[in-house]
Design an enzyme around this catalytic site. Structure first.
Site, mmCIF file in Angstrom:
data_model
loop_
_atom_site.group_PDB
_atom_site.id
_atom_site.type_symbol
_atom_site.label_atom_id
_atom_site.label_comp_id
_atom_site.label_asym_id
_atom_site.label_seq_id
_atom_site.Cartn_x
_atom_site.Cartn_y
_atom_site.Cartn_z
ATOM 1 N N ARG A 297 0.783 -1.307 0.051
ATOM 2 C CA ARG A 297 0.000 -0.005 0.477
ATOM 3 C C ARG A 297 0.739 1.319 0.033
ATOM 4 O O ARG A 297 1.319 1.492 0.906
ATOM 5 C CB ARG A 297 -0.897 0.160 1.481
ATOM 6 C CG ARG A 297 -1.545 1.161 1.530
ATOM 7 C CD ARG A 297 -2.687 1.481 2.330
ATOM 8 N NE ARG A 297 -3.652 0.478 1.617
ATOM 9 C CZ ARG A 297 -5.397 0.779 2.467
ATOM 10 N NH1 ARG A 297 -5.423 1.071 3.681
ATOM 11 N NH2 ARG A 297 -6.281 0.218 1.450
ATOM 12 N N HIS B 190 -7.624 1.028 -6.466
ATOM 13 C CA HIS B 190 -7.574 -0.345 -5.393
ATOM 14 C C HIS B 190 -8.075 -0.861 -6.006
ATOM 15 O O HIS B 190 -9.547 -1.145 -5.390
ATOM 16 C CB HIS B 190 -9.157 1.281 -4.001
ATOM 17 C CG HIS B 190 -8.337 0.216 -3.080
ATOM 18 N ND1 HIS B 190 -7.495 -0.811 -2.476
ATOM 19 C CD2 HIS B 190 -9.200 0.286 -2.285
ATOM 20 C CE1 HIS B 190 -7.983 -0.934 -1.148
ATOM 21 N NE2 HIS B 190 -8.908 -0.324 -1.036
ATOM 22 N N GLN C 20 -9.861 -3.630 -3.652
ATOM 23 C CA GLN C 20 -11.342 -3.889 -2.756
ATOM 24 C C GLN C 20 -12.364 -4.170 -4.049
ATOM 25 O O GLN C 20 -13.432 -4.199 -3.202
ATOM 26 C CB GLN C 20 -11.862 -2.041 -2.280
ATOM 27 C CG GLN C 20 -12.840 -0.994 -1.822
ATOM 28 C CD GLN C 20 -13.009 -1.970 -0.685
ATOM 29 O OE1 GLN C 20 -12.066 -1.824 0.155
ATOM 30 N NE2 GLN C 20 -14.151 -2.578 -0.569
ATOM 31 N N ASP D 134 -17.241 7.519 -2.119
ATOM 32 C CA ASP D 134 -15.927 7.314 -0.920
ATOM 33 C C ASP D 134 -15.789 8.655 -0.062
ATOM 34 O O ASP D 134 -16.255 9.717 -0.746
ATOM 35 C CB ASP D 134 -14.728 6.928 -2.074
ATOM 36 C CG ASP D 134 -13.630 5.774 -1.286
ATOM 37 O OD1 ASP D 134 -13.432 6.095 -0.066
ATOM 38 O OD2 ASP D 134 -12.510 6.811 -2.304
ATOM 39 N N CYS E 91 -16.853 1.197 0.394
ATOM 40 C CA CYS E 91 -14.903 0.562 0.729
ATOM 41 C C CYS E 91 -14.741 1.074 2.316
ATOM 42 O O CYS E 91 -14.156 -0.009 2.472
ATOM 43 C CB CYS E 91 -13.796 1.211 -0.243
ATOM 44 S SG CYS E 91 -13.368 2.615 0.153
ATOM 45 N N ARG F 3 -13.553 -8.978 1.713
ATOM 46 C CA ARG F 3 -11.788 -8.467 1.430
ATOM 47 C C ARG F 3 -11.378 -9.639 1.739
ATOM 48 O O ARG F 3 -10.523 -9.959 0.892
ATOM 49 C CB ARG F 3 -11.888 -6.864 2.002
ATOM 50 C CG ARG F 3 -12.417 -6.097 1.519
ATOM 51 C CD ARG F 3 -11.673 -5.013 0.321
ATOM 52 N NE ARG F 3 -10.348 -5.326 0.280
ATOM 53 C CZ ARG F 3 -9.065 -4.363 1.127
ATOM 54 N NH1 ARG F 3 -10.157 -3.909 1.547
ATOM 55 N NH2 ARG F 3 -8.288 -3.983 1.094
HETATM 56 N N1 NVA Z 1 -9.730 6.584 -1.256
HETATM 57 C C1 NVA Z 1 -9.747 6.651 -0.221
HETATM 58 C C2 NVA Z 1 -9.569 4.767 0.029
HETATM 59 C C3 NVA Z 1 -9.682 4.289 2.014
HETATM 60 C C4 NVA Z 1 -10.110 2.927 1.661
HETATM 61 C C5 NVA Z 1 -7.835 6.952 0.373
HETATM 62 O O1 NVA Z 1 -6.801 6.417 -0.194
HETATM 63 O O2 NVA Z 1 -7.571 7.055 1.091
HETATM 64 N N1 CP Z 2 -10.850 -0.100 2.137
HETATM 65 C C1 CP Z 2 -10.044 -0.164 2.292
HETATM 66 O O1 CP Z 2 -8.794 -0.514 2.426
HETATM 67 O O2 CP Z 2 -9.908 0.021 4.099
HETATM 68 P P1 CP Z 2 -8.275 0.445 4.644
HETATM 69 O O3 CP Z 2 -8.193 1.427 4.518
HETATM 70 O O4 CP Z 2 -8.989 0.039 6.603
HETATM 71 O O5 CP Z 2 -7.535 -0.660 4.400
#
Ligand code: NVA
Ligand code: CP
Length: 306
Positions: free
Chosen positions: A102, A129, A132, A223, A263, A291
């Site tokens: 990540r 992502h 997801q 989101d 998500c 997930r």
């Molecule tokens: N768009 C959000 C998704 C979190 C799972 C982010 O990148 O923070």
């Molecule tokens: N939806 C998702 O990826 O959640 P986290 O940021 O908690 O991993």
């Protein structure tokens, strides 16, 4: 060897094959059966951003498959002190069987993958992502929304919007994206999706009109307005996104039996109202649990390609 960096790297058949595995392992898990398809294998999980779901689901998923997962926060590894990505990639991938990352830039993820001796999985970047979306589509299958669905994504043109574009354009369904002016999806990613759509028959509509976007859709999703790394834009974004909250009025424009996906983490009173996320139409916790199973499907599939 295949990596899982973006949904665009996969054919429709491959995506459905991964989901078939995911559904099979979910059914086994529900019966209390943990078949060790990845016995004694190790997954390195590198996190440069926070996580609840991604960390727990990958770590538990690997345990259920008979393997082991290592949580590596970039603050605690030499990556955080400037060790080059290509060195880290070569070292870690010489000791483990799979890597999940990540991070911020998709380019960094791609660079890591190009130096890795083992499959690399995208656990979220600024651009995409994809893991997801596999859980989201699995949830759509379970709730009977995978037969020519119409999906509305309301909000920021971010990594989730981009991943929806990739999924719809590969699988061939209708996606309507409504974003405020100035927060549209990336033009290059939209163009890739439009090219894919010519082959798959997908329909992609982008606008600045959330009401029009949700009319008679089967799935409504949104989101956060400020993604990780955009914390200092939060106040400006709250103003710019007025009218984009998925509330009961907006949800009522969708089909009566429409489902609501998110998500998570969700911010009630911003991108979604409390009564929508807590409503019967909301399947966000089933989605979150998927997930675990969708990613077991991805890991098993990648392991089989080696
Ligand atoms: N768009 C959000 C998704 C979190 C799972 C982010 O990148 O923070
Ligand atoms: N939806 C998702 O990826 O959640 P986290 O940021 O908690 O991993």
């Amino acid at each position: 060897m295949k990596h899982f960096l973006t949904i665009n790297d996969f054919t429709k058949d491959e995506l459905l094959e991964i989901l078939d595995i995911a559904i099979e392992v979910k059914n086994e898990t529900k019966e209390g059966k943990y078949i060790h398809r990845m016995k004694d294998k190790s997954l390195a999980m590198i996190f440069e951003k926070s996580s609840t779901r991604t960390r727990v689901s990958f770590e538990v998923g690997m345990t259920q498959l008979g393997g082991h997962a290592l949580f590596l926060s970039s603050n605690d590894t030499q990556l955080g002190r400037g060790e080059p990505l290509q060195d880290t990639a070569r070292v870690i991938s010489s000791m483990v069987d799979m890597v999940m990352i990540r991070t911020y830039r998709q380019d960094d993820l791609n660079k890591f993958a190009s130096f890795s001796k083992v499959p690399v999985i995208n656990g979220l970047t600024d651009e995409f992502h994809p893991v997801q979306l596999m859980a989201d589509y699995m949830t759509m299958i379970e709730f009977g929304k995978s037969n020519n669905p119409k999906v509305a994504y309301i909000g920021d043109g971010n990594n989730m919007a981009h991943s929806w574009l990739m999924l719809c354009s590969k699988l061939g369904f209708e996606l309507r994206i409504a974003t405020p002016k100035g927060y549209e999806v990336d033009r290059d990613i939209l163009n890739i999706a439009k090219e894919n759509a010519k082959l798959s028959g997908a329909k992609i509509i982008t606008s600045n009109d959330p009401k029009e976007a949700v009319k008679n859709v089967d799935v409504v999703t949104t989101d956060t307005w400020a993604s990780m790394g955009q914390e200092n834009e939060k106040i400006k974004r709250e103003k710019d996104f007025q009218g984009y909250e998925v509330d009961t009025n907006l949800m009522n424009l969708a089909r009566k039996d429409a489902i609501f996906l998110h998500c998570l983490p969700a911010y009630r009173g911003q991108e979604v109202s409390d009564n929508v996320i807590e409503s019967k139409q909301s399947v966000v916790f089933e989605e979150a649990q998927n997930r675990l199973h969708a990613q077991k499907g991805i890991m098993i599939w990648l392991d089989r390609q080696r």
